[in-house]
Scaffold this active site. Structure first.
Site, PDB file in Angstrom:
ATOM      1  N   SER A 125       0.797  -1.172   0.184  1.00 43.39           N
ATOM      2  CA  SER A 125       0.196  -0.014   0.154  1.00 43.39           C
ATOM      3  C   SER A 125       0.986   1.208   0.002  1.00 43.39           C
ATOM      4  O   SER A 125       1.605   1.519  -1.108  1.00 43.39           O
ATOM      5  CB  SER A 125      -0.975  -0.036   1.330  1.00 43.39           C
ATOM      6  OG  SER A 125      -1.920   1.020   0.967  1.00 43.39           O
ATOM      7  N   ASP A 223      -9.868  -3.693  -5.301  1.00 44.72           N
ATOM      8  CA  ASP A 223      -9.417  -2.822  -4.352  1.00 44.72           C
ATOM      9  C   ASP A 223     -10.245  -1.659  -4.395  1.00 44.72           C
ATOM     10  O   ASP A 223     -10.497  -0.849  -5.256  1.00 44.72           O
ATOM     11  CB  ASP A 223      -8.177  -2.552  -4.897  1.00 44.72           C
ATOM     12  CG  ASP A 223      -7.222  -1.633  -3.674  1.00 44.72           C
ATOM     13  OD1 ASP A 223      -7.764  -1.086  -2.891  1.00 44.72           O
ATOM     14  OD2 ASP A 223      -6.027  -1.746  -3.691  1.00 44.72           O
ATOM     15  N   HIS A 253      -7.970  -4.949  -1.321  1.00 45.35           N
ATOM     16  CA  HIS A 253      -6.681  -4.201  -1.201  1.00 45.35           C
ATOM     17  C   HIS A 253      -5.568  -4.863  -0.418  1.00 45.35           C
ATOM     18  O   HIS A 253      -4.356  -4.896  -0.764  1.00 45.35           O
ATOM     19  CB  HIS A 253      -7.018  -2.979  -0.409  1.00 45.35           C
ATOM     20  CG  HIS A 253      -5.869  -1.947  -0.080  1.00 45.35           C
ATOM     21  ND1 HIS A 253      -5.229  -1.127  -1.010  1.00 45.35           N
ATOM     22  CD2 HIS A 253      -5.320  -1.567   1.165  1.00 45.35           C
ATOM     23  CE1 HIS A 253      -4.539  -0.625  -0.534  1.00 45.35           C
ATOM     24  NE2 HIS A 253      -4.389  -0.721   0.559  1.00 45.35           N
TER      25      HIS A 253
END
Length: 276
Positions: A125, A223, A253
């Site tokens: 991320s 996501d 995600h």
């Protein structure tokens, strides 16, 4: 750039995951950065290139991906570091004050004090954004990159898309409260200075950055936090021609279920074999 689509089958991979579920965690150690300022990390010695895991926005080194990769690197005999940014986990500071620049500096501190020699960065991320910035500064040391749902320019992108009334509230209070489906009762909170500082690290659209090492980007097509187009958009900004983007058709995600973890390990293992 190569692009591949992948649907992870979890039935067989769950058996594999159970095989690797033994608790083999390394001990927590610390780097002193300044009086009352320190970084916490766990280091497993082994062969080079080593692997360093960069957590996401409010994540720490005890997350599922971080610990799974430690077990994997121990199994194949390569060194591995997982750590907490300042303000997170066992490190000093406040999470709401941790800027992108601070995160980059923390990784550089790990490179200088713990993980010396050639390394592969695995960024999850927001860590995917940070790893690119680190790779630009340490081209001779960083031999490969693996991005998981890379949230490149995430803070700037998300803040710019906020309604004007919410922006006004953030400017007034100096705090940005970000709801999270992962912890509905505890939303993320960031200081306004973190948002402003993030703009200093935005990757300009028409600029190609000197990242020549192999790059592997993995992104879930479902996501909701960081659209998979982000991984596609950033490909042209890398000088490297060795870039592979994998889109997980049913992935969200986090990509931390057993099947996706197995795919992550296989991707990392192949990259290690390629660059060592």
């Amino acid at each position: 750039m190569r692009l591949q689509f992948n649907k992870v089958f979890t039935r067989a991979s769950t058996k594999y995951w159970r095989k690797m579920s033994a608790n083999t965690a390394s001990a927590v150690q610390y780097i002193s950065l300044a009086p009352e300022e320190f970084l916490a990390y766990r280091y497993s010695p082994g062969k080079l290139p080593g692997v360093i895991f960069l957590p996401g926005l409010m994540s720490n080194m005890e997350g599922t991906k971080a610990t799974a990769l430690e077990r994997f690197c121990k199994e194949i005999g390569h060194s591995y570091v997982r750590f907490d940014y300042r303000g997170h986990g066992k490190s000093s500071g406040k999470s709401q004050e941790c800027t992108i620049g601070m995160r980059k500096e923390d990784v550089l501190s790990i490179l200088d004090n713990v993980a010396k020699g050639p390394q592969i960065l695995v960024g999850s991320s927001l860590g995917g954004w940070v790893m690119l910035r680190v790779a630009i500064e340490r081209p001779d040391q960083i031999k490969g990159l693996v991005g998981i749902a890379s949230a490149v320019d995430f803070l700037s992108r998300r803040y710019d898309n906020l309604p004007s009334e919410i922006k006004a509230e953030v400017e007034s209070t100096g705090k940005w409260i970000i709801p999270s489906e992962y912890s509905p009762k505890e939303p993320y909170v960031l200081d306004l200075k973190v948002i402003k500082e993030a703009r200093e690290h935005v990757l300009k659209e028409n600029e190609v950055y000197p990242i020549h090492c192999p790059v592997r980007l993995i992104h879930g097509m479902k996501d909701k936090d960081v659209p998979y187009q982000v991984s596609l958009d950033i490909v042209e900004q890398r000088a490297s021609n060795d870039v592979l983007v994998t889109l997980i058709k049913d992935g969200g995600h986090r990509l931390s279920d057993p099947g996706n973890l197995q795919f992550l390990m296989r991707t990392l293992g192949q990259l290690i074999e390629q660059v060592q």
